[in-house]
Motif scaffolding. Structure first.
Motif, PDB file in Angstrom:
ATOM      1  N   ILE A   1      28.913  37.897  34.217  1.00  0.00           N
ATOM      2  CA  ILE A   1      29.183  38.620  32.970  1.00  0.00           C
ATOM      3  C   ILE A   1      27.888  39.005  32.285  1.00  0.00           C
ATOM      4  N   HIS A   2      26.981  38.050  32.148  1.00  0.00           N
ATOM      5  CA  HIS A   2      25.718  38.312  31.456  1.00  0.00           C
ATOM      6  C   HIS A   2      24.835  39.280  32.238  1.00  0.00           C
ATOM      7  N   ASN A   3      24.963  39.257  33.551  1.00  0.00           N
ATOM      8  CA  ASN A   3      24.135  40.140  34.379  1.00  0.00           C
ATOM      9  C   ASN A   3      24.668  41.569  34.404  1.00  0.00           C
ATOM     10  N   ALA A   4      25.972  41.732  34.264  1.00  0.00           N
ATOM     11  CA  ALA A   4      26.573  43.072  34.331  1.00  0.00           C
ATOM     12  C   ALA A   4      27.690  43.197  33.299  1.00  0.00           C
ATOM     13  N   PRO A   5      27.350  43.163  32.014  1.00  0.00           N
ATOM     14  CA  PRO A   5      28.387  43.226  30.975  1.00  0.00           C
ATOM     15  C   PRO A   5      29.144  44.541  30.966  1.00  0.00           C
ATOM     16  N   GLY A   6      28.578  45.584  31.558  1.00  0.00           N
ATOM     17  CA  GLY A   6      29.240  46.880  31.579  1.00  0.00           C
ATOM     18  C   GLY A   6      30.375  46.986  32.576  1.00  0.00           C
ATOM     19  N   ASN A   7      30.556  45.974  33.407  1.00  0.00           N
ATOM     20  CA  ASN A   7      31.682  45.988  34.343  1.00  0.00           C
ATOM     21  C   ASN A   7      33.009  45.955  33.573  1.00  0.00           C
ATOM     22  N   PRO A   8      34.080  46.417  34.173  1.00  0.00           N
ATOM     23  CA  PRO A   8      35.384  46.438  33.480  1.00  0.00           C
ATOM     24  C   PRO A   8      36.039  45.055  33.439  1.00  0.00           C
ATOM     25  N   TRP A   9      35.462  44.162  32.665  1.00  0.00           N
ATOM     26  CA  TRP A   9      35.962  42.789  32.610  1.00  0.00           C
ATOM     27  C   TRP A   9      37.293  42.708  31.857  1.00  0.00           C
ATOM     28  N   THR A  10      38.230  41.961  32.420  1.00  0.00           N
ATOM     29  CA  THR A  10      39.491  41.644  31.761  1.00  0.00           C
ATOM     30  C   THR A  10      39.786  40.178  32.025  1.00  0.00           C
ATOM     31  N   VAL A  11      40.588  39.566  31.168  1.00  0.00           N
ATOM     32  CA  VAL A  11      40.931  38.160  31.370  1.00  0.00           C
ATOM     33  C   VAL A  11      41.655  37.961  32.705  1.00  0.00           C
ATOM     34  N   PRO A  12      42.677  38.782  33.041  1.00  0.00           N
ATOM     35  CA  PRO A  12      43.324  38.605  34.353  1.00  0.00           C
ATOM     36  C   PRO A  12      42.354  38.789  35.521  1.00  0.00           C
ATOM     37  N   GLY A  13      41.441  39.756  35.386  1.00  0.00           N
ATOM     38  CA  GLY A  13      40.471  39.976  36.464  1.00  0.00           C
ATOM     39  C   GLY A  13      39.534  38.808  36.639  1.00  0.00           C
ATOM     40  N   MET A  14      39.054  38.244  35.529  1.00  0.00           N
ATOM     41  CA  MET A  14      38.167  37.084  35.606  1.00  0.00           C
ATOM     42  C   MET A  14      38.910  35.872  36.161  1.00  0.00           C
ATOM     43  N   ALA A  15      40.171  35.725  35.755  1.00  0.00           N
ATOM     44  CA  ALA A  15      40.975  34.598  36.247  1.00  0.00           C
ATOM     45  C   ALA A  15      41.168  34.691  37.751  1.00  0.00           C
ATOM     46  N   GLU A  16      41.331  35.916  38.247  1.00  0.00           N
ATOM     47  CA  GLU A  16      41.497  36.109  39.688  1.00  0.00           C
ATOM     48  C   GLU A  16      40.228  35.728  40.446  1.00  0.00           C
ATOM     49  N   ILE A  17      39.068  35.992  39.847  1.00  0.00           N
ATOM     50  CA  ILE A  17      37.798  35.645  40.488  1.00  0.00           C
ATOM     51  C   ILE A  17      37.680  34.146  40.715  1.00  0.00           C
ATOM     52  N   VAL A  18      38.068  33.360  39.708  1.00  0.00           N
ATOM     53  CA  VAL A  18      37.956  31.904  39.829  1.00  0.00           C
ATOM     54  C   VAL A  18      39.252  31.262  40.314  1.00  0.00           C
ATOM     55  N   ARG A  19      40.261  32.097  40.597  1.00  0.00           N
ATOM     56  CA  ARG A  19      41.520  31.654  41.210  1.00  0.00           C
ATOM     57  C   ARG A  19      42.277  30.644  40.361  1.00  0.00           C
ATOM     58  N   ILE A  20      42.394  30.969  39.074  1.00  0.00           N
ATOM     59  CA  ILE A  20      43.225  30.172  38.173  1.00  0.00           C
ATOM     60  C   ILE A  20      44.005  31.135  37.287  1.00  0.00           C
ATOM     61  N   SER A  21      44.933  30.615  36.509  1.00  0.00           N
ATOM     62  CA  SER A  21      45.737  31.473  35.649  1.00  0.00           C
ATOM     63  C   SER A  21      44.920  31.962  34.457  1.00  0.00           C
ATOM     64  N   PRO A  22      45.254  33.123  33.903  1.00  0.00           N
ATOM     65  CA  PRO A  22      44.519  33.639  32.743  1.00  0.00           C
ATOM     66  C   PRO A  22      44.503  32.674  31.561  1.00  0.00           C
ATOM     67  N   GLY A  23      45.632  32.054  31.290  1.00  0.00           N
ATOM     68  CA  GLY A  23      45.696  31.117  30.173  1.00  0.00           C
ATOM     69  C   GLY A  23      44.788  29.913  30.370  1.00  0.00           C
ATOM     70  N   TYR A  24      44.788  29.381  31.592  1.00  0.00           N
ATOM     71  CA  TYR A  24      43.949  28.220  31.879  1.00  0.00           C
ATOM     72  C   TYR A  24      42.474  28.593  31.830  1.00  0.00           C
ATOM     73  N   LEU A  25      42.152  29.808  32.312  1.00  0.00           N
ATOM     74  CA  LEU A  25      40.764  30.267  32.248  1.00  0.00           C
ATOM     75  C   LEU A  25      40.274  30.293  30.802  1.00  0.00           C
ATOM     76  N   GLN A  26      41.071  30.876  29.917  1.00  0.00           N
ATOM     77  CA  GLN A  26      40.647  30.984  28.523  1.00  0.00           C
ATOM     78  C   GLN A  26      40.434  29.609  27.898  1.00  0.00           C
ATOM     79  N   MET A  27      41.270  28.661  28.271  1.00  0.00           N
ATOM     80  CA  MET A  27      41.157  27.318  27.708  1.00  0.00           C
ATOM     81  C   MET A  27      39.888  26.611  28.183  1.00  0.00           C
ATOM     82  N   ILE A  28      39.648  26.611  29.505  1.00  0.00           N
ATOM     83  CA  ILE A  28      38.507  25.844  30.015  1.00  0.00           C
ATOM     84  C   ILE A  28      37.190  26.573  29.781  1.00  0.00           C
ATOM     85  N   TYR A  29      37.212  27.902  29.712  1.00  0.00           N
ATOM     86  CA  TYR A  29      35.982  28.657  29.431  1.00  0.00           C
ATOM     87  C   TYR A  29      35.498  28.346  28.017  1.00  0.00           C
ATOM     88  N   LYS A  30      36.419  28.355  27.070  1.00  0.00           N
ATOM     89  CA  LYS A  30      36.058  28.054  25.677  1.00  0.00           C
ATOM     90  C   LYS A  30      35.557  26.604  25.559  1.00  0.00           C
TER      91      LYS A  30
END
Length: 270
Positions: free
Chosen positions: A160-189
């Motif tokens: 994210i910090h290296n390429a903030p201009g990418n089309p980042w979305t919560v579902p897309g980020m969750a897919e990268i780390v292979r967890i649910s969007p809700g769980y990603l938001q919880m553990i990331y915070k």
């Protein structure tokens, strides 16, 4: 003064590997594992996961062995009178998990390179790298908890910090780390003290500031480069984060506005 006797990364061994020095070395030994291994701790063999670090002081018993088909580690044997080592708060002979193994791995690579040089700057460069490595080890040792997803989150945040201009979305980020969007938001915070989308927004605005200060692009071009497809949305978000519109910020570049602008803490996910 610090003197490195030997430093190596990606040292690979087969499943029969055993390192046994009953009386220890007459110098310091730091080992960082890339694979699981067994260490002699408190009178018994205990298994520790990959990305564990262990520091041995001079003349301390050393015993560790492979516990799989292959064992890989990075290690450094050195002598020093620097207090950041001799008076460290790190435990001796007891492995602990690293919170950023990739960072430590890169430091080992640089240590190998710098140690191979023979010039007037070698000693200071090696000491600087080793000091940084020990700072990272302390951060890891006092880290509250390292979850199974921690390393994946670190890689995601670096991306994210290296390429903030990418089309980042919560579902897309969750897919990268292979967890649910809700769980990603919880553990990331919980891991970084900021939501994943707020991290994206902050990174985009930080990049936009660089363009506004040092570039010659139009506001529309900057918005596009920072991941925005709508200029008005970019301007609103920039003002929400910094307190200024992009044009106002650009006009006052070099003033106290940049350093005194309020920092964004939270924002609704977009």
């Amino acid at each position: 003064m610090t003197n490195i006797f030997y430093v190596e990364y990606d040292a690979a061994h087969n499943g029969n590997f055993i390192f046994d020095i009953p009386e220890g070395h007459d110098c310091w030994l730091l080992v960082i594992t890339q694979t699981p291994a067994q260490f002699w701790v408190d009178g018994e063999l205990k298994e520790y996961p990959a990305h564990s670090a262990v520091l041995y002081h001079p003349h301390q018993k050393i015993y560790y062995r492979a516990c799989g088909e292959r064992y890989i580690n990075d290690w450094i044997r050195f002598e020093t009178d620097e207090s950041y080592v001799t008076e460290t708060s790190l435990p001796f002979g007891v492995p602990f998990s690293l919170d950023d193994p990739d960072y430590c791995y890169k430091l080992f690579q640089l240590l190998v390179i710098e140690n191979s040089f023979n010039n007037d700057y070698r000693e200071s460069s090696v000491d600087c790298l080793l000091r940084t490595l020990f700072n990272k080890l302390l951060e890891s040792y006092f880290h509250a908890e390292i979850t199974p997803q921690h390393y994946n989150l670190l890689k995601l945040r670096a991306a994210i910090h290296n390429a903030p201009g990418n089309p980042w979305t919560v579902p897309g980020m969750a897919e990268i780390v292979r967890i649910s969007p809700g769980y990603l938001q919880m553990i990331y915070k919980k891991a970084f003290g900021i939501s994943c989308m707020d991290d994206v927004i902050n990174s985009r605005i930080h990049l936009a500031k660089e363009y506004l200060i040092h570039g010659t692009h139009t506001v529309a071009e900057i918005a596009f480069r920072c991941g925005y497809r709508n200029v008005e949305h970019f301007c609103r978000q920039f003002k929400q984060v910094t307190g200024f519109t992009p044009r106002t910020f650009h006009k006052h570049t070099g003033s106290s506005f940049d350093s005194s602008a309020p920092k964004r803490q939270e924002a609704s996910n977009r």
